[in-house]
Structure formats: C-alpha cells, structure tokens
Scaffold this motif. Structure first.
Motif, PDB file in Angstrom:
ATOM      1  N   VAL A  42       7.601   5.017   0.801  1.00  0.00           N
ATOM      2  CA  VAL A  42       8.527   4.167   0.463  1.00  0.00           C
ATOM      3  C   VAL A  42       9.514   3.740   1.350  1.00  0.00           C
ATOM      4  CG1 VAL A  42      10.583   4.061  -1.480  1.00  0.00           C
ATOM      5  CG2 VAL A  42       8.319   5.446  -1.989  1.00  0.00           C
ATOM      6  N   MET A  43      10.074   4.533   2.226  1.00  0.00           N
ATOM      7  CA  MET A  43      11.005   4.263   3.406  1.00  0.00           C
ATOM      8  C   MET A  43      10.410   3.452   4.346  1.00  0.00           C
ATOM      9  SD  MET A  43      11.003   5.533   6.846  1.00  0.00           S
ATOM     10  CE  MET A  43      10.555   7.239   6.938  1.00  0.00           C
ATOM     11  N   PHE A  44       8.975   3.478   4.570  1.00  0.00           N
ATOM     12  CA  PHE A  44       8.316   2.529   5.439  1.00  0.00           C
ATOM     13  C   PHE A  44       8.397   1.179   4.946  1.00  0.00           C
ATOM     14  CE2 PHE A  44       4.594   0.472   7.430  1.00  0.00           C
ATOM     15  CZ  PHE A  44       4.719   1.085   8.602  1.00  0.00           C
ATOM     16  N   ALA A  45       8.190   1.206   3.495  1.00  0.00           N
ATOM     17  CA  ALA A  45       8.062  -0.338   2.906  1.00  0.00           C
ATOM     18  C   ALA A  45       9.718  -0.917   2.821  1.00  0.00           C
ATOM     19  CB  ALA A  45       7.713  -0.034   1.474  1.00  0.00           C
ATOM     20  N   GLY A  46      10.609  -0.142   2.772  1.00  0.00           N
ATOM     21  CA  GLY A  46      11.973  -0.664   2.712  1.00  0.00           C
ATOM     22  C   GLY A  46      12.218  -1.237   4.120  1.00  0.00           C
ATOM     23  N   PHE A  47      11.997  -0.378   5.209  1.00  0.00           N
ATOM     24  CA  PHE A  47      12.174  -1.047   6.660  1.00  0.00           C
ATOM     25  C   PHE A  47      11.615  -2.271   6.895  1.00  0.00           C
ATOM     26  CE2 PHE A  47      11.450  -1.176  10.969  1.00  0.00           C
ATOM     27  CZ  PHE A  47      12.762  -1.192  11.469  1.00  0.00           C
ATOM     28  N   PHE A  48      10.176  -2.265   6.378  1.00  0.00           N
ATOM     29  CA  PHE A  48       9.721  -3.472   6.831  1.00  0.00           C
ATOM     30  C   PHE A  48       9.840  -4.644   5.802  1.00  0.00           C
ATOM     31  CE2 PHE A  48       6.886  -1.269   9.557  1.00  0.00           C
ATOM     32  CZ  PHE A  48       6.526  -2.166  10.671  1.00  0.00           C
ATOM     33  N   THR A  49      10.551  -4.591   4.630  1.00  0.00           N
ATOM     34  CA  THR A  49      11.125  -5.449   4.152  1.00  0.00           C
ATOM     35  C   THR A  49      12.330  -6.049   5.062  1.00  0.00           C
ATOM     36  OG1 THR A  49      10.743  -4.331   1.841  1.00  0.00           O
ATOM     37  CG2 THR A  49      12.252  -5.931   1.790  1.00  0.00           C
ATOM     38  N   LEU A  50      12.861  -5.458   5.512  1.00  0.00           N
ATOM     39  CA  LEU A  50      14.024  -5.943   6.320  1.00  0.00           C
ATOM     40  C   LEU A  50      13.345  -6.541   7.566  1.00  0.00           C
ATOM     41  CD1 LEU A  50      16.423  -2.900   6.724  1.00  0.00           C
ATOM     42  CD2 LEU A  50      16.970  -4.825   5.401  1.00  0.00           C
ATOM     43  N   VAL A  51      12.317  -6.193   8.242  1.00  0.00           N
ATOM     44  CA  VAL A  51      11.708  -6.821   9.274  1.00  0.00           C
ATOM     45  C   VAL A  51      11.226  -8.002   8.912  1.00  0.00           C
ATOM     46  CG1 VAL A  51       9.679  -6.609  10.898  1.00  0.00           C
ATOM     47  CG2 VAL A  51      11.201  -4.704  10.397  1.00  0.00           C
ATOM     48  N   PHE A  52      10.552  -8.245   7.818  1.00  0.00           N
ATOM     49  CA  PHE A  52      10.060  -9.556   7.305  1.00  0.00           C
ATOM     50  C   PHE A  52      11.359 -10.506   6.952  1.00  0.00           C
ATOM     51  CE2 PHE A  52       6.228  -6.951   5.581  1.00  0.00           C
ATOM     52  CZ  PHE A  52       5.613  -7.118   6.815  1.00  0.00           C
TER      53      PHE A  52
ATOM     54  N   SER B 120      13.874 -13.924  14.230  1.00  0.00           N
ATOM     55  CA  SER B 120      14.996 -13.496  15.065  1.00  0.00           C
ATOM     56  C   SER B 120      14.788 -11.926  15.341  1.00  0.00           C
ATOM     57  CB  SER B 120      16.218 -13.330  14.069  1.00  0.00           C
ATOM     58  OG  SER B 120      16.168 -12.327  13.139  1.00  0.00           O
ATOM     59  N   LEU B 121      13.576 -11.467  15.269  1.00  0.00           N
ATOM     60  CA  LEU B 121      13.048 -10.301  15.710  1.00  0.00           C
ATOM     61  C   LEU B 121      11.772 -10.275  16.278  1.00  0.00           C
ATOM     62  CD1 LEU B 121      14.573  -7.466  14.973  1.00  0.00           C
ATOM     63  CD2 LEU B 121      12.902  -7.031  13.448  1.00  0.00           C
ATOM     64  N   THR B 122      11.869  -9.701  17.681  1.00  0.00           N
ATOM     65  CA  THR B 122      10.745  -9.792  18.711  1.00  0.00           C
ATOM     66  C   THR B 122      10.109  -8.320  18.965  1.00  0.00           C
ATOM     67  OG1 THR B 122      11.985  -9.737  20.785  1.00  0.00           O
ATOM     68  CG2 THR B 122      11.258 -11.930  19.793  1.00  0.00           C
ATOM     69  N   SER B 123      10.795  -7.477  18.417  1.00  0.00           N
ATOM     70  CA  SER B 123      10.470  -5.870  18.470  1.00  0.00           C
ATOM     71  C   SER B 123      11.092  -5.125  17.271  1.00  0.00           C
ATOM     72  CB  SER B 123      10.914  -5.323  19.879  1.00  0.00           C
ATOM     73  OG  SER B 123      12.367  -5.156  19.708  1.00  0.00           O
ATOM     74  N   LEU B 124      10.330  -4.133  17.294  1.00  0.00           N
ATOM     75  CA  LEU B 124      10.800  -2.771  16.231  1.00  0.00           C
ATOM     76  C   LEU B 124      11.781  -1.985  16.647  1.00  0.00           C
ATOM     77  CD1 LEU B 124       7.637  -2.366  14.289  1.00  0.00           C
ATOM     78  CD2 LEU B 124       9.375  -3.972  14.023  1.00  0.00           C
ATOM     79  N   GLY B 125      12.496  -2.417  17.838  1.00  0.00           N
ATOM     80  CA  GLY B 125      13.493  -1.289  18.389  1.00  0.00           C
ATOM     81  C   GLY B 125      14.752  -1.136  17.218  1.00  0.00           C
ATOM     82  N   LEU B 126      14.915  -0.045  16.932  1.00  0.00           N
ATOM     83  CA  LEU B 126      16.198  -0.043  16.143  1.00  0.00           C
ATOM     84  C   LEU B 126      17.529  -0.518  16.424  1.00  0.00           C
ATOM     85  CD1 LEU B 126      15.592   4.164  15.249  1.00  0.00           C
ATOM     86  CD2 LEU B 126      14.668   1.960  14.089  1.00  0.00           C
ATOM     87  N   PRO B 127      17.998  -0.417  17.763  1.00  0.00           N
ATOM     88  CA  PRO B 127      19.246  -1.556  17.995  1.00  0.00           C
ATOM     89  C   PRO B 127      19.087  -2.901  17.799  1.00  0.00           C
ATOM     90  CG  PRO B 127      18.638   0.009  19.832  1.00  0.00           C
ATOM     91  CD  PRO B 127      17.517   0.420  19.011  1.00  0.00           C
TER      92      PRO B 127
ATOM     93  N   GLY C  62      23.833 -10.935  10.518  1.00  0.00           N
ATOM     94  CA  GLY C  62      23.538 -12.177   9.585  1.00  0.00           C
ATOM     95  C   GLY C  62      22.520 -12.810   9.745  1.00  0.00           C
ATOM     96  N   GLN C  63      21.513 -12.189  10.374  1.00  0.00           N
ATOM     97  CA  GLN C  63      20.420 -12.905  10.571  1.00  0.00           C
ATOM     98  C   GLN C  63      19.265 -12.846   9.515  1.00  0.00           C
ATOM     99  OE1 GLN C  63      19.386 -11.852  14.565  1.00  0.00           O
ATOM    100  NE2 GLN C  63      20.635 -13.740  15.539  1.00  0.00           N
ATOM    101  N   LEU C  64      19.628 -12.132   8.520  1.00  0.00           N
ATOM    102  CA  LEU C  64      18.291 -11.642   7.421  1.00  0.00           C
ATOM    103  C   LEU C  64      18.318 -13.015   6.359  1.00  0.00           C
ATOM    104  CD1 LEU C  64      16.940  -9.359   6.188  1.00  0.00           C
ATOM    105  CD2 LEU C  64      18.653  -8.951   4.484  1.00  0.00           C
TER     106      LEU C  64
END
Length: 512
Positions: free
Chosen positions: A178-188, A193-200, A209-211
C-alpha cells in the motif's frame, strides 16, 4: 564511503558468521559487531551535516551518489547520506545489535551461526533504511529487514512462533504494498518534473507545487490519497492503534534478543518513515488533518497503556507499552513545533534504549525462572538483586524519571504538542496524552510489586542462581546510555533540532 563501509562490512561479517561453527558463532558475531559500533561512533564524533536531508539548502554528511539503473524515465541511484535525524538512529542500531548479540549467548543454544548471521544481516539492512536517499534503494533495504526478522521469530521463537512470524510478515508486507502504491501515485503526479526517484527530488518537487493531475484527479486529491496510503503503510510498522495486533504476538514468541531489536530499532523504521514521507514530503496534508492524526496518537497512548495494564505476561506488558510510547512520537510529529518534532525524534532513540533495557531485564529473569507470568513469582529482588535493580531503574525510566532519557523525550513532546499552532485544542490532546504516564506508572508499579518484592515464591521448578556476566553486562551498558542521554540530551538533540527545524517552515509557508 563510510556508510557503504558499514553496510558492506556488516554483510561480510554476516556471511562469515554463517560459515562459522556454532560454538564460536556468538563470540565472533559480537567481535565483528563492535566494528560498526566504532565506525558509527566515529561518524557521530565528526558529523558535520546540516539541515534536513530531503529539503533544499541541506548538506547531508557522508553523502555519496552513483548511477545504478534506469527505470523508464527515472534514474535510480545509489544515494546515501545522513542528517541529524538519521545519525542518532544509526548509532542506536549498531549499539543495540551488539548488546542483543551478547544477550543471546545464554538463551540461543541451537543453530547459533544462522541466528547471529541473520542478526548481522538485519543490521546491514537497517543501516540502509536509515541512510538511503533514493526511494527504490530505500525500499530494497526496507523489505530486506522483513526476511531475517521473519526467520528469527519463526525458527527460534516460542510455541506459536510460526503463527506470529506469518502474521508479522503478512501485516508488514501488505502495508509495504500500500505504501509503495501511495509513493508512486505521487511520482506519476509529478510527471516530467521528476527525472529520478531520489527522495530529496520528490520532496522538493512537491514543495515547489509541481504535482499535477493523475487520471483526472486533482493534485489535492492525489496528495490526500498518497498521504493516506503512506500513513497506513507506516502506521502498521510503528504500530499505531488499530493496526497493532501483530506486535504483541511477535514480541511474545520472539526470543528476547530479537524482541530487543524489534522494539528498539524496527519500530523506529515506521516513525522514521512517517517523518520523512508524511511529515516532510506531504506536510501540508498532515497540517490539514492534524486533528485526526492527533486522535490516532492519543488513542495509541491511552489504549496501548490500558492493554498493558490488563496483561500478566511481563513481555506482553513491555510490548503494549511500546505502542503507547510510539503514540507520543506521533503526537510530537504532528505538533510541527521545534520541541514537538525534536522531542518525537529524541523519543525514537530514548524508547529504543529503554525498551531494549526492559526486554533484556525480563529476558534475564526468564532465563533463570523459565516463566514470565506475574502470578508465577514474587520476591525476585532477594534472589536476583542486580537484575531487579536494573528492572526498577528501567521502569522508572519508562515513567519519565528526571535525569533519564525518557523524561527529556516526554517533556519535549509535551511542550511541543501543548504549543502546537495546528492541532485544534492542542492543550486538551496534550493533557490526555500526559494521563498516559499515570497508566504507565500503574502497570509498571504493579508488575514490580508482584514480581520483585514480597516473600520469595516461584511456581516453576528451577533453582535461581546468579545471572551470568553476558546477561547482566548489556543491562548496565544500556542503563548508562539511558542516564547519559537524560543528563545530556544535547548529545543528540542539537543535531536533531538542526534537521527538523526546516520542516516547520513547510507548514508556515516557507517552502523547501
């Protein structure tokens, strides 16, 4: 490269211990585990990290980054580094692992090489969890912790060990999905605007505000859904009421040294992740739902303490008290004040030491009496005065006796929660949480009165002898650390405060 050195050396030590004959495995594991202790203490002594590792303007200590693989449009990097939140947890992990290994010399008498090898393997994974700054790397370490813990409970545990191990694995694994799905919802939602999965990178993109929309859902809805999924995933690990039912079974069935690591370090994975993901990346959502999160916190404090009050098994009492203590951490985090966030992080370290001390003291009593039931014994202070003395000291540390780490942690949390600008009726929530200390005092004083004092009585047919040195020495080391942090909280608190202060700006509109 010191973080890598810690991880690689610990993995090599685990492999070497796996191949060592059983009669030498415990001693070799203890000696090998001293190296990470020495390295982590040296890292602490030269620590020069500044700010929060996920937010702009920070400079993590011992940071390294190298390209690893590519996952579609996202670069996956080996990225590790430490800030004032993760450094104390690394030190806690290395010290508790060594003490747990030494305390296992008496109760673990079969398959020693596998047992100690798995403990060292788990230590390597825990160091990775607290140092990784790339999501996929962090997730690999996060999941890697589950395997040795499952085996340590399932192979060396009590009569219901298989049930407890499976329950632990199922609960935490479902939570991870569930946590994994939640994080990738943010990534998508962050899209190009995102080129890596770096936490910073994720944290700073969200703060900027790029979501965007995902499947027609507005950014605000995406944030709330992701926050809920992440909170559920980490609340199971903490655990927070009502996701706590796996913990008492795991503690009761696990060997005592495994309970020390489970309460002392593994539960901190959940609170650490909540701090990083829910309260740093999604601080605005946490602020908007502060009242609900504060309710989860105080319910955990009171309900966990009431459950502990109803128990007869000493180990189960300590297990439920951990649920109550983690409620204080949640309350401090959602306060979003300097003392609230700092006190919550300090409480992670303090609880790790005190709960480890409590479990070890119970383990020493069990090694001699072969029972943990309150009704089976009394007057143990006459036959085991040293262990009884440490048990009393640990109990008072749990109750928040001044000059012990628990006092500093709880005072900081209460001060921070009381003055919280975002928790509605913050003084009321704080007062309810403070009442939890009264219940804690009730069940711990009852346990001490029934087991340690009064005429000697033991229902089991065992002679009480002097506990061996390897059983009592770790108790004194942990007690000394609890007192040291109580007398001088700034040993950790200064660096913690430097790392959590930037989080407050997130809810005050300062951005990352």
């Amino acid at each position: 490269m010191l973080v890598e050195l810690l991880i690689v050396f610990t993995l090599m030590a685990a492999g070497l211990v796996f191949l060592t004959p059983d009669e030498y495995a415990g001693k070799l594991a203890a000696v090998m585990s001293l190296v990470p202790v020495g390295v982590s203490l040296w890292m602490y002594s030269v620590f020069e990290g500044t700010g929060n590792a996920l937010l702009a303007g920070s400079q993590p200590a011992f940071e390294t980054m190298a390209s690893w693989i590519t996952l579609g449009p996202y670069a996956i990097n080996w990225h590790v580094g430490l800030d004032g939140v993760s450094m104390p947890l690394i030190v806690l992990t290395t010290i508790l692992t060594t003490l747990a290994i030494v305390s296992a010399w008496t109760p673990i008498d079969e398959r020693q090489s596998q047992f100690y090898g798995l403990v060292l393997f788990m230590q390597a994974a825990l160091i990775g969890v607290f140092s990784a700054l790339d999501f996929l790397l962090w997730f690999v370490f996060w999941e890697a912790v589950l395997v040795p813990m499952y085996l340590l409970i399932g192979v060396w545990g009590g009569p219901r060990r298989k049930y407890a191990a499976i329950k632990f694995f199922v609960y935490t694994n479902v939570a991870s999905l569930v946590m994994f799905a939640g994080f990738f919802t943010l990534v998508f939602g962050l899209g190009d605007s995102l080129t890596s999965l770096g936490l910073p990178a994720v944290a700073q993109a969200l703060a900027a505000g790029q979501l965007g929309e995902v499947a027609g859902f507005a950014p605000g809805t995406i944030k709330l859904a992701a926050f809920t999924a992440l909170f559920f995933g980490f609340a199971v690990k903490v655990p927070v009421v009502p996701f706590h039912t796996w913990l008492p079974d795991a503690h009761v069935e696990a060997p005592t040294p495994v309970s020390v690591l489970l309460a002392g370090v593994l539960l901190k994975m959940g609170t650490y992740a909540l701090l990083r993901f829910n309260f740093t990346m999604l601080a605005d959502v946490a602020e908007a739902n502060a009242a609900l999160i504060a309710i989860f916190a105080v319910v955990s404090v009171i309900y966990g303490a009431l459950l502990a009050l109803a128990q007869q098994d000493l180990k189960r009492i300590v297990a439920y008290s951990s649920i109550s203590s983690m409620g204080y951490v949640i309350l401090g985090l959602i306060a979003f004040t300097p003392h609230g966030l700092g006190g919550a992080t300090f409480q992670m370290v303090s609880h790790g030491l005190i709960s480890g001390l409590m479990f070890m003291a119970v383990g020493v009593i069990y090694n001699e009496t072969h029972t943990r039931m309150i009704g089976d014994m009394s007057g143990m202070a006459d036959r085991m005065p040293v262990t009884a003395g440490v048990f009393v000291a640990a109990a008072f540390g749990y109750m928040g006796l001044p000059l012990m780490s628990g006092f500093a942690a709880e005072v900081l949390v209460f001060m921070g929660a009381f003055e919280s600008p975002i928790i509605p009726a913050a003084p009321l929530f704080t007062a309810i949480a403070m009442f939890g200390i009264v219940i804690v005092a009730g069940y711990l004083l009852r346990a001490m009165q029934k087991t340690l004092f009064g005429p000697f009585r033991l229902e089991t047919d065992y002679d009480i002898g002097r506990a061996p040195l390897q059983d009592v020495a770790p108790l004194f080391v942990l007690l000394a650390l609890v007192i040291a942090l109580g007398v001088a909280p700034n040993l950790f608190y200064t660096m913690i405060q430097d790392a959590v202060d930037p989080m407050i700006q997130l809810v005050q509109g300062g951005g990352a």
